[in-house]
Design a protein around this motif. Structure first.
Motif, mmCIF file in Angstrom:
data_model
loop_
_atom_site.group_PDB
_atom_site.id
_atom_site.type_symbol
_atom_site.label_atom_id
_atom_site.label_comp_id
_atom_site.label_asym_id
_atom_site.label_seq_id
_atom_site.Cartn_x
_atom_site.Cartn_y
_atom_site.Cartn_z
ATOM 1 N N THR A 73 15.000 -27.811 6.127
ATOM 2 C CA THR A 73 14.845 -27.612 4.419
ATOM 3 C C THR A 73 13.343 -27.400 4.221
ATOM 4 O O THR A 73 12.906 -26.551 3.513
ATOM 5 N N LEU A 74 12.607 -28.309 4.877
ATOM 6 C CA LEU A 74 11.075 -27.810 4.546
ATOM 7 C C LEU A 74 10.361 -26.858 5.200
ATOM 8 O O LEU A 74 9.837 -26.142 4.060
ATOM 9 N N ALA A 75 10.932 -26.329 6.232
ATOM 10 C CA ALA A 75 10.396 -25.121 6.848
ATOM 11 C C ALA A 75 10.806 -23.917 5.897
ATOM 12 O O ALA A 75 10.092 -22.911 5.976
ATOM 13 N N SER A 76 12.148 -23.828 5.398
ATOM 14 C CA SER A 76 12.595 -22.728 4.954
ATOM 15 C C SER A 76 12.109 -22.508 3.417
ATOM 16 O O SER A 76 12.368 -21.853 2.447
ATOM 17 N N THR A 77 11.535 -23.744 2.939
ATOM 18 C CA THR A 77 10.943 -23.684 1.545
ATOM 19 C C THR A 77 9.234 -23.643 1.556
ATOM 20 O O THR A 77 8.600 -24.327 0.666
ATOM 21 N N GLY A 78 8.666 -23.347 2.639
ATOM 22 C CA GLY A 78 7.155 -23.168 2.475
ATOM 23 C C GLY A 78 6.436 -24.264 2.956
ATOM 24 O O GLY A 78 5.148 -24.013 2.989
ATOM 25 N N ALA A 79 7.022 -25.295 3.805
ATOM 26 C CA ALA A 79 6.385 -26.469 4.273
ATOM 27 C C ALA A 79 6.500 -26.035 5.770
ATOM 28 O O ALA A 79 7.818 -26.774 6.218
ATOM 29 N N PRO A 80 5.828 -25.732 6.540
ATOM 30 C CA PRO A 80 5.815 -25.483 8.020
ATOM 31 C C PRO A 80 6.449 -26.924 8.506
ATOM 32 O O PRO A 80 5.577 -28.029 8.244
ATOM 33 N N ALA A 102 1.227 -33.943 10.189
ATOM 34 C CA ALA A 102 1.525 -35.270 9.699
ATOM 35 C C ALA A 102 3.171 -35.707 10.188
ATOM 36 O O ALA A 102 3.875 -34.737 10.346
ATOM 37 N N ILE A 103 3.512 -36.795 10.100
ATOM 38 C CA ILE A 103 4.620 -37.223 10.863
ATOM 39 C C ILE A 103 5.493 -37.972 9.737
ATOM 40 O O ILE A 103 4.825 -38.706 8.926
ATOM 41 N N LEU A 104 6.859 -37.510 9.665
ATOM 42 C CA LEU A 104 7.822 -38.099 8.762
ATOM 43 C C LEU A 104 8.757 -38.600 9.675
ATOM 44 O O LEU A 104 9.555 -37.829 10.634
ATOM 45 N N ALA A 105 8.783 -39.973 9.701
ATOM 46 C CA ALA A 105 9.797 -40.786 10.598
ATOM 47 C C ALA A 105 10.720 -41.420 10.021
ATOM 48 O O ALA A 105 10.283 -42.124 8.812
ATOM 49 N N LEU A 173 16.588 -38.168 0.035
ATOM 50 C CA LEU A 173 15.110 -38.324 -0.357
ATOM 51 C C LEU A 173 14.222 -37.226 0.349
ATOM 52 O O LEU A 173 13.370 -36.784 0.105
ATOM 53 N N GLY A 174 14.839 -36.779 1.477
ATOM 54 C CA GLY A 174 14.009 -35.689 2.104
ATOM 55 C C GLY A 174 14.219 -34.185 1.330
ATOM 56 O O GLY A 174 13.352 -33.656 1.066
ATOM 57 N N ASP A 175 15.580 -34.198 0.696
ATOM 58 C CA ASP A 175 15.599 -33.062 -0.410
ATOM 59 C C ASP A 175 14.352 -33.232 -1.509
ATOM 60 O O ASP A 175 14.048 -32.386 -2.066
ATOM 61 N N ALA A 176 14.411 -34.707 -1.863
ATOM 62 C CA ALA A 176 13.572 -34.835 -3.019
ATOM 63 C C ALA A 176 12.058 -34.403 -2.701
ATOM 64 O O ALA A 176 11.285 -33.904 -3.553
ATOM 65 N N LEU A 177 11.825 -34.906 -1.434
ATOM 66 C CA LEU A 177 10.386 -34.518 -0.829
ATOM 67 C C LEU A 177 10.079 -32.964 -0.729
ATOM 68 O O LEU A 177 9.005 -32.344 -1.259
ATOM 69 N N ALA A 178 11.040 -32.145 -0.305
ATOM 70 C CA ALA A 178 11.130 -30.488 -0.360
ATOM 71 C C ALA A 178 10.952 -30.190 -1.543
ATOM 72 O O ALA A 178 10.029 -29.120 -1.728
ATOM 73 N N VAL A 179 11.860 -30.593 -2.471
ATOM 74 C CA VAL A 179 11.725 -29.909 -4.001
ATOM 75 C C VAL A 179 10.479 -30.342 -4.696
ATOM 76 O O VAL A 179 9.967 -29.296 -5.251
ATOM 77 N N ALA A 180 9.974 -31.444 -4.402
ATOM 78 C CA ALA A 180 8.605 -31.848 -5.251
ATOM 79 C C ALA A 180 7.528 -31.085 -4.522
ATOM 80 O O ALA A 180 6.653 -30.581 -5.250
ATOM 81 N N LEU A 181 7.626 -30.605 -2.993
ATOM 82 C CA LEU A 181 6.432 -29.779 -2.653
ATOM 83 C C LEU A 181 6.791 -28.439 -2.974
ATOM 84 O O LEU A 181 5.770 -27.670 -3.143
ATOM 85 N N ILE A 182 7.987 -27.923 -3.439
ATOM 86 C CA ILE A 182 8.327 -26.723 -3.854
ATOM 87 C C ILE A 182 7.669 -26.361 -5.139
ATOM 88 O O ILE A 182 6.715 -25.510 -5.475
#
Length: 328
Positions: A73-80, A102-105, A173-182
């Motif tokens: 999801t991150l990669a497809s929305t502009g966050a490699p 950066a690591i997301l564990a 929560l992963g989706d929330a991070l991705a959308v906030a980054l979008i």
């Protein structure tokens, strides 16, 4: 009702009750998660936004499966981003992680032994680490620069405690991070299309200008053109319409197959284009997404649209073009 059908009724009722209970527990978990978010979430978004390299997502077991989806999801929305399996990390895959990353564990307990190599590597090379865990005092949370602590929640499968509510919260929560980054990046639908060129989604995010018929295939005429010539032009271009332009080349009217039927009579061929044209043609710009143009076409109950830029016709799109593009 047969006895067989009657015997199935209690089973069906039980299955539905189980499904509703599962969903209710997971909804409760998501509500608790939403209520638990604090400034740590904003700090995590800031950290991920500032990353010059990639966001490396990792996790073991079910957390790993969720991590793979988060990375995608991150990669497809502009966050490699990429997923690194923690068990493989200690066998050479640590080389995939650089000091610019950066690591997301993810680990519900925060004590997954397989994460040890990655945590040590992050500390050794000062690689930022964000933890998603349910235990604030776990090894993972203590090692992290930012710990996003999930609230305690009842798993839907109470008999075995199989990850259900917990993985739902991790994914959300992963989706929330991705959308906030979008939102932070100002990532647009046009940007999104770059990463989704295939399939129906990619087709919907193409622009009208990508699928329209262009010159010299545009059926055009001036208002004083005799209908005898106009009919030949419409037939030759085979788009079911004719655009009427003024001396400056701007679109001032439209004739469709429907207009011809409405004006059918013995004197039709004696008229000029300006006598029967629609003076308020429906148009779209070339930059409109094809999905929007298709919706507009359906709303207007028409089969073709002229594409106009600065008042001048630059193309025509027909319902068949949307079908060929895989949108309709």
């Amino acid at each position: 009702m047969s006895s067989a059908n009657k015997s199935r009724e209690p089973a069906i009722s039980s299955h539905l009750a189980s499904a509703r209970r599962t969903l209710e527990l997971e909804i409760a978990g998501l509500k608790a998660l939403a209520a638990s978010l604090d400034s740590g979430f904003s700090e995590a978004v800031d950290l991920l936004y500032a990353v010059e390299g990639r966001i490396v997502v990792t996790g073991m077991g079910k957390s790993g499966h969720i991590g793979r989806k988060i990375a995608a999801t991150l990669a497809s929305t502009g966050a490699p981003a990429q997923f690194v399996h923690p068990a493989e990390a200690s066998h050479g895959d640590l080389g995939m992680i650089t000091r610019d990353d950066a690591i997301l564990a993810l680990s519900w307990s925060g004590e997954s032994a397989e994460l040890h190599s990655i945590l040590s590597y992050a500390k050794r090379f000062a690689i930022p680490l964000i933890a998603i865990t349910a235990v604030a005092k776990s090894a993972l949370a203590r090692a992290a620069d930012i710990a996003l602590v999930l609230p305690k929640a009842e798993e839907a499968c109470s008999n075995t405690n199989a990850p259900t509510t917990s993985t739902t919260m991790q994914l959300a929560l992963g989706d929330a991070l991705a959308v906030a980054l979008i939102d932070r990046r100002g990532f647009t639908a046009s940007d999104f299309r770059i990463f989704h060129p295939g399939g129906k989604l990619g087709a919907q995010m193409r622009h009208v200008g990508d699928i329209m018929h262009k010159a010299p295939d545009l059926p055009l005429a001036k208002a004083d053109t005799p209908m005898t010539e106009a009919l030949i032009e419409m037939s030759r271009k085979s788009l079911g319409c004719l655009g009427i332009i003024d001396d400056e080349g701007k679109l001032i009217g439209l004739i469709t197959d429907g207009d011809l039927r409405r004006h059918m009579g013995a004197d039709l061929l004696e008229k000029r284009v300006g006598d029967i044209m629609n003076r308020t043609p429906k148009t779209v710009p070339p930059t409109m997404f094809v999905s929007e143009a298709l919706n507009f076409l359906n709303e207007q109950k028409i089969t073709s649209l002229f594409v106009v830029d600065d008042g001048k016709p630059v193309g025509v799109v027909h319902i068949h073009d949307f079908l060929r593009a895989g949108v309709a």
